[in-house]
Design an enzyme around this catalytic site. Structure first.
Site, short mmCIF file in Angstrom:
data_model
loop_
_atom_site.label_atom_id
_atom_site.label_comp_id
_atom_site.label_asym_id
_atom_site.label_seq_id
_atom_site.Cartn_x
_atom_site.Cartn_y
_atom_site.Cartn_z
CB SER A 293 31.94 58.47 42.09
OG SER A 293 33.31 58.45 41.79
CG ASP A 360 32.53 55.64 34.57
OD1 ASP A 360 33.65 56.20 34.56
OD2 ASP A 360 31.79 55.59 35.56
CG HIS A 417 32.59 58.96 36.82
ND1 HIS A 417 32.40 57.64 37.21
CD2 HIS A 417 32.83 59.64 37.97
CE1 HIS A 417 32.53 57.54 38.52
NE2 HIS A 417 32.78 58.73 39.01
#
Length: 522
Positions: A293, A360, A417
């Protein structure tokens, strides 16, 4: 039924050791295996066995036909070699050409291994807002991998990384709700580790320096903080190389009044990499950076910085130098900078493998309007200085969670995610036109560690990982308390010394005024 074989949902499918040839199996060569079949038990106690399908019990030992003879030749050549002999290829020296489809078994294991290093940042992070230690690491560096059941990795923590929370990314940082806290300005951001076990060094073929960046505890909230504003990187005199402002601030800002943030995250990384490269001078070294991320964005940014400042350049003699390979394993990361930033990373030889889930949303930002998919992006940047033009760096490995028979359909974007879910997908990925099939017997229960993604039939509770009794212990009086933690060292005493050497060497080699000004400021 043949003795010792575990029945599959189809009576003609059994668990058997998987050969390199059978890993190339296509749908057409496996009529009894498709994504609608019920997968085998997650509690199978035989980790050395993998799914293998056959049309009859009598020919279970017959390998599936190869998809392509040349592909099989190259595939098997690398499969049969030890990692120490091919580590540069696995680290991306040829941009992972021929290793992703079909998926090379060495590469799969390395992606998962570095993914585990990134996951360790989440598993060790204290995100309890009711704890005075919220925002820090729960474990001392000396016991970090032991506490996470990763002592067998062969690495030791070299230092922890911190960043100031006084920047314009409020939803990224975790802060305690109580008044007495470990730090009012700092958040723990990750760590630097190095292989110290000599058997692991021998297996890898080099000594590996790992930098792992923490991502976001919550899902999309921090995305809303991004302003899509590009700013010059200021690591060289070229103002056309730009990165997203929030990432830049997180990486470069510091807080003079905070012992943990007296050096920026950037300064902490550069000083420690300089120290380790000099300490292991003369050895075969690699620098591997990983993150998930927002941590993936910091991984790419720090990789570029290390290469730009030539910290990966080692002198072999008066006229000879060697480049230490820099590799980034990025998981579900956003775009970091503009096209000039991407091109400069390529010029510097920074190798980036970006692992994403096609469902995602994070990898699609920033740069929704102008990105690497735009045919005229270079013209747009060169002629108009368009301020919202972004480009992904490196090679993309796109996975699809709908291909896993273990995962349920969900509208929760956080599941798509999730890092553990990505590692699960890597475990089962063999190629774009090949069925999902576990290659390393990774425990599927890990998927639900911090989300609710597994089908209910597996009986794995959602969000199951937490400290026993939430960290509470009973004292000698029989009362339950949250024990005090030993204070973690902010920065090694020689941080400033090594940082000065970094900036001084770069200023000397490049006559860079920006580096001189940074040197004077320290």
């Amino acid at each position: 039924m043949a003795p010792g074989l575990l029945p599959f949902s189809n009576p003609k499918c059994y668990l058997q050791p998987l050969s390199a040839e059978s890993m190339l199996m296509s749908r057409s060569s496996c009529p009894h295996f498709n994504r609608t079949h019920k997968p085998f038990s997650p509690n199978n106690p035989k980790p050395s066995q993998l799914l293998r399908c056959s049309s009859s019990v009598s020919n279970l030992s017959t390998p599936a036909p190869p998809v392509d003879e040349q592909e099989t030749l190259v595939f098997n050549e690398l499969e049969n070699k030890p990692l120490r002999d091919i580590w540069r290829k696995i680290q991306g020296c040829n941009n992972w050409e021929g290793l992703l489809d079909p998926m090379n078994s060495h590469l799969r294991k390395e992606i998962i291994r570095y993914g585990d290093f990134a996951q360790a940042c989440y598993d060790s992070f204290d995100f309890d807002p009711h704890s005075k230690y919220c925002g820090t690491c729960k474990y001392q560096g000396a016991h970090f991998f032991e506490k996470l059941d990763m002592a067998d990795k062969g690495y030791q923590i070299s230092r922890y990384l911190y960043a100031t929370s006084n920047i314009n990314l409020p939803n990224f940082f975790q802060k305690s709700k109580i008044s007495s806290v470990w730090s009012t300005h700092a958040n723990w951001m990750g760590y630097i580790a190095v292989t110290t076990d000599e058997e692991e060094v021998k297996r890898l073929g080099r000594r590996d320096i790992v930098i792992a960046w923490r991502g976001t505890v919550t899902y999309l909230e921090w995305i809303y903080d991004l302003k899509d504003i590009l700013t010059p990187a200021n690591f060289t005199e070229d103002p056309s190389i730009k990165i997203e402002l929030g990432f830049y601030d997180l990486y470069t800002k510091k807080e003079e009044n905070c012992s943990y943030c007296s050096f920026s995250a950037r300064e902490q990384v550069l000083a420690e990499v300089k120290r380790l490269v000099e300490y292991y001078d003369g050895e075969e070294i690699s620098i591997t950076i990983t993150g998930h991320s927002l941590g993936a964005a910091l991984a790419i940014l720090s990789a570029y910085d290390i290469a730009e400042l030539e910290l990966n350049t080692m002198d072999d003699g008066e006229y000879s130098t060697t480049k230490i390979p820099i590799t980034v394993y990025s998981f579900a990361g956003p775009r970091v900078g503009n096209l000039k930033f991407k091109d400069r990373c390529d010029e510097l030889g920074v190798k980036v493998l970006r692992v994403i889930n096609v469902h995602d949303k994070v990898p699609t930002v920033p740069g929704i309007i102008a990105n690497e998919k735009l045919q005229f992006q270079k013209y747009l940047e060169d002629t108009t200085s368009f301020p919202w033009s972004y480009a992904h760096v490196g090679v993309e490995l796109a996975l699809d969670h709908t291909h896993s028979p273990y995962l349920k359909s969900t509208k929760d974007f956080g599941c798509a995610h999730n890092l553990e879910a990505l590692l699960h997908l890597i475990d089962g990925f063999h190629g774009k036109e090949r069925d999902f099939c576990s290659a390393t017997q990774r425990d599927i229960a890990l998927v639900n560690k911090s989300c609710d993604f597994l089908k209910s039939e597996y009986g794995v509770p959602a969000h199951w990982r937490q400290d026993e009794n939430k960290g509470m212990v009973r004292n000698s009086d029989g009362k339950w308390i949250l024990p005090e933690r030993p204070r973690i060292e902010a920065h090694p005493e020689d941080t400033a010394h090594h940082l000065r050497r970094v900036l001084k060497n770069f200023a000397t080699n490049n006559n860079n005024n920006n580096s001189n000004s940074q040197l004077k400021a320290i």
